[in-house]
Design a protein around this motif. Structure first.
Motif, PDB file in Angstrom:
ATOM      1  N   LEU A  57       1.039  -1.184  -0.046  1.00  0.00           N
ATOM      2  CA  LEU A  57      -0.035  -0.020  -0.012  1.00  0.00           C
ATOM      3  C   LEU A  57       0.911   1.318   0.063  1.00  0.00           C
ATOM      4  O   LEU A  57       0.676   2.271  -0.573  1.00  0.00           O
ATOM      5  CB  LEU A  57      -0.908   0.018   1.275  1.00  0.00           C
ATOM      6  N   TRP A  58       1.945   1.378   0.774  1.00  0.00           N
ATOM      7  CA  TRP A  58       2.833   2.470   0.883  1.00  0.00           C
ATOM      8  C   TRP A  58       3.543   2.789  -0.467  1.00  0.00           C
ATOM      9  O   TRP A  58       3.662   3.747  -0.718  1.00  0.00           O
ATOM     10  CB  TRP A  58       3.831   2.023   2.041  1.00  0.00           C
ATOM     11  N   GLN A  59       3.906   1.591  -1.212  1.00  0.00           N
ATOM     12  CA  GLN A  59       4.664   1.837  -2.404  1.00  0.00           C
ATOM     13  C   GLN A  59       3.809   2.184  -3.601  1.00  0.00           C
ATOM     14  O   GLN A  59       4.348   2.628  -4.565  1.00  0.00           O
ATOM     15  CB  GLN A  59       5.391   0.591  -2.854  1.00  0.00           C
ATOM     16  N   ARG A  60       2.484   2.152  -3.357  1.00  0.00           N
ATOM     17  CA  ARG A  60       1.321   2.231  -4.416  1.00  0.00           C
ATOM     18  C   ARG A  60       1.378   3.687  -4.832  1.00  0.00           C
ATOM     19  O   ARG A  60       1.001   4.181  -5.657  1.00  0.00           O
ATOM     20  CB  ARG A  60       0.174   1.854  -3.921  1.00  0.00           C
ATOM     21  N   ARG A  61       1.864   4.782  -3.831  1.00  0.00           N
ATOM     22  CA  ARG A  61       1.751   6.002  -3.973  1.00  0.00           C
ATOM     23  C   ARG A  61       2.628   6.661  -4.697  1.00  0.00           C
ATOM     24  O   ARG A  61       3.541   6.275  -5.089  1.00  0.00           O
ATOM     25  CB  ARG A  61       1.532   6.657  -2.638  1.00  0.00           C
TER      26      ARG A  61
END
Length: 61
Positions: A57-61
């Protein structure tokens, strides 16, 4: 950090599965595999899976 989490999660998963499988076929009387030997690495594996999910989820941004 996430590389270390992935490796330790995989090792803990394999350890918990192997111990659970061995415990399944041992007689219940005086079993050498205590429940904690399966629960502790299994819990660590689940925590590592949660951390890796948060990484996705964090790397998705």
């Amino acid at each position: 950090m996430f590389d270390w989490t992935s490796r330790s999660g995989g090792i803990c998963t394999a350890l918990a599965l192997a111990l659970g499988w061995v415990d399944l076929f041992l007689p219940d009387e005086n079993s050498p595999v205590h429940v904690a030997f399966v629960v502790i690495p299994g819990s660590v594996a689940v925590l590592c899976a949660i951390v890796l999910g948060l990484e996705m989820l964090w790397q998705r941004r």
